[in-house]
Design an enzyme around this catalytic site. Structure first.
Site, PDB file in Angstrom:
ATOM      1  N   ASN A 116       0.817  -1.222   0.000  1.00 62.47           N
ATOM      2  CA  ASN A 116       0.000   0.000   0.000  1.00 62.47           C
ATOM      3  C   ASN A 116       0.851   1.273   0.000  1.00 62.47           C
ATOM      4  O   ASN A 116       2.032   1.252   0.340  1.00 62.47           O
ATOM      5  CB  ASN A 116      -0.994  -0.024   1.173  1.00 62.47           C
ATOM      6  CG  ASN A 116      -0.278   0.043   2.509  1.00 62.47           C
ATOM      7  OD1 ASN A 116       0.292   1.068   2.878  1.00 62.47           O
ATOM      8  ND2 ASN A 116      -0.267  -1.081   3.226  1.00 62.47           N
ATOM      9  N   GLY A 164       4.491   2.454   1.356  1.00 64.60           N
ATOM     10  CA  GLY A 164       5.355   2.859   0.227  1.00 64.60           C
ATOM     11  C   GLY A 164       6.132   4.129   0.560  1.00 64.60           C
ATOM     12  O   GLY A 164       7.317   4.248   0.232  1.00 64.60           O
ATOM     13  N   GLU A 175       5.380  -0.657  -6.303  1.00 65.73           N
ATOM     14  CA  GLU A 175       4.195  -1.206  -6.971  1.00 65.73           C
ATOM     15  C   GLU A 175       3.039  -1.058  -5.982  1.00 65.73           C
ATOM     16  O   GLU A 175       2.862  -1.886  -5.087  1.00 65.73           O
ATOM     17  CB  GLU A 175       4.426  -2.686  -7.332  1.00 65.73           C
ATOM     18  CG  GLU A 175       5.498  -2.889  -8.379  1.00 65.73           C
ATOM     19  CD  GLU A 175       5.078  -2.451  -9.782  1.00 65.73           C
ATOM     20  OE1 GLU A 175       3.868  -2.394 -10.061  1.00 65.73           O
ATOM     21  OE2 GLU A 175       5.979  -2.145 -10.584  1.00 65.73           O
ATOM     22  N   CYS A 234      -4.775  -5.804  -6.944  1.00 62.31           N
ATOM     23  CA  CYS A 234      -4.384  -4.378  -7.015  1.00 62.31           C
ATOM     24  C   CYS A 234      -5.018  -3.680  -8.211  1.00 62.31           C
ATOM     25  O   CYS A 234      -5.316  -2.491  -8.149  1.00 62.31           O
ATOM     26  CB  CYS A 234      -2.873  -4.244  -7.060  1.00 62.31           C
ATOM     27  SG  CYS A 234      -2.124  -5.125  -8.438  1.00 62.31           S
TER      28      CYS A 234
HETATM   29  P1  NAD Z   1       1.239  -6.100   3.361  1.00 68.05           P
HETATM   30  O1  NAD Z   1       0.490  -5.770   4.591  1.00 68.05           O
HETATM   31  O2  NAD Z   1       1.650  -7.509   3.087  1.00 68.05           O
HETATM   32  O3  NAD Z   1       2.511  -5.165   3.314  1.00 68.05           O
HETATM   33  C1  NAD Z   1       3.462  -5.271   2.275  1.00 68.05           C
HETATM   34  C2  NAD Z   1       4.844  -5.432   2.886  1.00 68.05           C
HETATM   35  O4  NAD Z   1       5.164  -4.266   3.640  1.00 68.05           O
HETATM   36  C3  NAD Z   1       4.964  -6.616   3.819  1.00 68.05           C
HETATM   37  O5  NAD Z   1       6.080  -7.373   3.462  1.00 68.05           O
HETATM   38  C4  NAD Z   1       5.110  -5.997   5.207  1.00 68.05           C
HETATM   39  O6  NAD Z   1       6.001  -6.710   6.026  1.00 68.05           O
HETATM   40  C5  NAD Z   1       5.654  -4.620   4.909  1.00 68.05           C
HETATM   41  N1  NAD Z   1       5.187  -3.635   5.883  1.00 68.05           N
HETATM   42  C6  NAD Z   1       3.922  -3.464   6.346  1.00 68.05           C
HETATM   43  N2  NAD Z   1       3.869  -2.425   7.205  1.00 68.05           N
HETATM   44  C7  NAD Z   1       5.130  -1.938   7.288  1.00 68.05           C
HETATM   45  C8  NAD Z   1       5.736  -0.859   8.015  1.00 68.05           C
HETATM   46  N3  NAD Z   1       5.036  -0.097   8.846  1.00 68.05           N
HETATM   47  N4  NAD Z   1       7.062  -0.642   7.843  1.00 68.05           N
HETATM   48  C9  NAD Z   1       7.790  -1.429   7.013  1.00 68.05           C
HETATM   49  N5  NAD Z   1       7.274  -2.445   6.322  1.00 68.05           N
HETATM   50  C10 NAD Z   1       5.970  -2.705   6.445  1.00 68.05           C
HETATM   51  O7  NAD Z   1       0.433  -5.681   2.052  1.00 68.05           O
HETATM   52  P2  NAD Z   1      -0.590  -4.500   1.843  1.00 68.05           P
HETATM   53  O8  NAD Z   1       0.106  -3.203   1.888  1.00 68.05           O
HETATM   54  O9  NAD Z   1      -1.813  -4.702   2.636  1.00 68.05           O
HETATM   55  O10 NAD Z   1      -0.945  -4.883   0.317  1.00 68.05           O
HETATM   56  C11 NAD Z   1      -2.079  -4.449  -0.292  1.00 68.05           C
HETATM   57  C12 NAD Z   1      -1.771  -3.218  -1.127  1.00 68.05           C
HETATM   58  O11 NAD Z   1      -0.789  -3.561  -2.107  1.00 68.05           O
HETATM   59  C13 NAD Z   1      -2.965  -2.725  -1.902  1.00 68.05           C
HETATM   60  O12 NAD Z   1      -2.951  -1.328  -1.883  1.00 68.05           O
HETATM   61  C14 NAD Z   1      -2.708  -3.232  -3.319  1.00 68.05           C
HETATM   62  O13 NAD Z   1      -3.334  -2.470  -4.305  1.00 68.05           O
HETATM   63  C15 NAD Z   1      -1.209  -3.158  -3.386  1.00 68.05           C
HETATM   64  N6  NAD Z   1      -0.678  -4.101  -4.356  1.00 68.05           N
HETATM   65  C16 NAD Z   1      -0.098  -3.610  -5.464  1.00 68.05           C
HETATM   66  C17 NAD Z   1       0.377  -4.466  -6.433  1.00 68.05           C
HETATM   67  C18 NAD Z   1       1.014  -3.940  -7.686  1.00 68.05           C
HETATM   68  O14 NAD Z   1       1.587  -4.748  -8.426  1.00 68.05           O
HETATM   69  N7  NAD Z   1       0.956  -2.647  -7.966  1.00 68.05           N
HETATM   70  C19 NAD Z   1       0.270  -5.846  -6.259  1.00 68.05           C
HETATM   71  C20 NAD Z   1      -0.307  -6.318  -5.095  1.00 68.05           C
HETATM   72  C21 NAD Z   1      -0.785  -5.436  -4.144  1.00 68.05           C
END
Ligand code: NAD
Length: 488
Positions: free
Chosen positions: A188, A192, A209, A243
């Site tokens: 997310n 990011g 991403e 996503c």
């Molecule tokens: P998630 O919770 O698995 O987090 C992603 C990664 O970030 C994990 O490995 C986690 O350990 C790390 N993380 C989480 N919080 C953190 C922090 N505070 N500090 C450091 N690292 C941290 O996944 P998510 O974010 O819930 O994923 C869903 C999001 O990802 C949605 O917004 C989706 O649209 C996006 N997404 C994008 C793509 C793409 O290809 N563009 C693909 C899949 C998902």
């Protein structure tokens, strides 16, 4: 020293040996990755059943197939991708060697997300290996069963050059304190920003991403039966946790009820009357997301579905109608099986609606009219634009996959991953002859020298054309020779 710090140090030391540079080594590691996927396929299928209730064939179709395709492509094209790339020369460099040499960046950190935990974690790895990097892989802890299988990768790849680190937020934060040569993050936008902040401390480049709300405009003139089939599939596959899923529909009020009816038929057709008991309908990843998604429904009118079961993290395929821009469901990426319909008065208003918000990862437009599609394309911006279908641009390796603005930075798939994780080094190899040519750049800078410099530097040399001219000249000389020698 922390485990993460140790892991990064070990991987960097391996990179510094230069072992990952020869193409043979990279090919061998890609084959090892291929073997890992085929030997551990059943473990992955079991894990994804537990993590997201994905069916066996769903896992093979949406996670494994694409990954295998990326490995195959990298294996067959690696020599071409890694070869020096000649560039157009100027008259000043015509006798020199001028080319781009793709080189490994160094140590790459890949941070994966949980929704397609194999694809989003291992597809970047394919390009990272192909480009000759050492890699630390951090799968998402949220899809915990899959992360456990991912740990086994350490026994397939060179254990010093590649390392899988598992763990949660603290472990990821510890990793982010270390110095990398590139960070490839999927997840997310909020995290990011943290990733980018951490990377900035070491001036490390990033690929982000991310996600966001991808709109889907349905034009009045389009075949609603076909459009709704494709949209229903794109939205509810993986229970809406994709996503690039169409986040919401924009259409004129006059077709809203017809759209609802067509989607209702498709839901029944795809997922039966009772999706809860159907094997190909997934579950929400955990209770936190389950509660978040349910709360998004508040204040909106349910047209289809709405049923849920907290104990199973189940939410039925749901359509919301007459949704207003101010409603809760329109304030954040849904990332679940809710499909709001926001009525707008035609294409111009839809474009305005889209442009008032963050740039999405994908825009979908359904219309038989090229004019409508072109207008949507030229008056908006997004990672990708897809007309008359959903999601499938992801499957084309020749298309760069990524976002723009709030939906991400950088891109990948096929050669784009290779380039993203390579340093494209500029190389110019001159010899020590032809020093006279250099007189124009040495002081004093006279007007005459400036005229020559302008001529030599601004004229690009089209080598193809030169070669054609040479051939013509040689043929002409041959003709003259033949006439003189034999026909006199
Ligand atoms: P998630 O919770 O698995 O987090 C992603 C990664 O970030 C994990 O490995 C986690 O350990 C790390 N993380 C989480 N919080 C953190 C922090 N505070 N500090 C450091 N690292 C941290 O996944 P998510 O974010 O819930 O994923 C869903 C999001 O990802 C949605 O917004 C989706 O649209 C996006 N997404 C994008 C793509 C793409 O290809 N563009 C693909 C899949 C998902």
């Amino acid at each position: 020293m922390s485990q993460e710090q140790l892991a990064v140090q070990r991987v960097r030391k391996a990179f510094q040996t230069g072992r990952s540079k020869p193409l043979d080594f990279r090919v061998q590691q890609l084959k090892n990755l291929q073997r890992f996927i085929s030997e551990r396929q059943n473990d992955f299928i079991d894990a994804l059943k537990k993590d997201l209730y994905k069916s066996k064939n769903g896992t093979l179709l949406y996670e494994i197939l694409g990954l295998e395709g990326e490995i195959k492509l990298a294996l067959s094209r690696l020599a071409e991708w890694a070869a020096p790339r000649p560039v157009v020369k100027s008259l000043l460099t015509i006798s020199d060697e001028v080319y781009i040499r793709p080189e490994p960046l160094g140590v790459v950190l890949i941070i994966g997300a949980w929704n397609y935990p194999i694809a989003v974690t291992l597809q970047p790895l394919v390009g990272a290996i192909a480009a000759g990097n050492a890699v630390v892989v951090k799968p998402s802890e949220v899809s915990s069963y899959t992360a456990k299988v991912m740990e086994l990768l350490n026994t397939y790849l060179d254990p010093e050059m590649y390392h899988v680190v598992t763990g949660g937020v603290p472990e990821t934060q510890e990793l982010l304190k270390q110095r990398f040569d590139h960070i490839f993050y999927t997840g997310n936008s909020t995290v990011g920003k943290l990733v980018m902040e951490a990377a900035a401390r070491h001036l490390t480049p990033v690929t982000l991403e991310l996600g966001g709300k991808s709109p889907c405009y349905i034009d009045k003139g389009c075949d609603l039966r076909i459009a709704c089939r494709r949209i229903t599939w794109g939205k509810f596959v993986n229970c809406g946790q994709t996503c690039i899923a169409p986040d919401y529909i924009l259409c004129e009020p006059s077709i809203q009820d017809k759209v609802v009816e067509e989607i209702r038929k498709c839901i029944q057709d795809f997922y039966t009357d009772d999706p809860k008991t159907f094997t190909d309908y997934g579950r929400i990843i955990n209770q936190r997301h389950f509660k978040r998604i349910l709360a998004l429904m508040e204040g909106s009118t349910v047209a289809i579905g709405g049923g849920h079961d907290e104990s199973l993290c189940y939410i039925a395929p749901t359509v919301l109608k007459d949704v207003t821009p101010e409603s809760k469901v329109m304030q954040e990426e849904i990332f679940g099986p809710l499909l709001p319909i926001v009525p707008v008065n035609g294409l111009t208003e839809a474009i305005q609606f889209i442009n008032e918000r963050e740039k999405p990862l994908a825009i979908y437009v359904f219309s038989p009219s090229k004019k409508v599609i072109k207008k949507m394309m030229s008056e908006t911006s997004s990672g990708a634009l897809l007309a008359n279908d959903c999601l499938v641009h992801f499957t084309i390796s020749d298309l760069p996959f990524g976002g723009v603005g709030n939906s991400g930075t950088g891109c990948y798939h096929g050669k784009y991953t290779f380039d993203q994780l390579s340093h494209l080094r500029s190389c110019l190899i001159k010899n020590l002859k032809m020093e006279k040519l250099n007189l124009i750049r040495y002081p004093p800078h006279t007007s005459g020298k400036l005229r020559w410099a302008r001529m030599l530097l601004t004229k690009q040399v089209n080598l193809k054309r030169w070669r054609q001219l040479m051939k013509v000249a040689m043929l002409a000389a041959l003709a003259v020779f033949v006439v003189k020698r034999f026909l006199r």
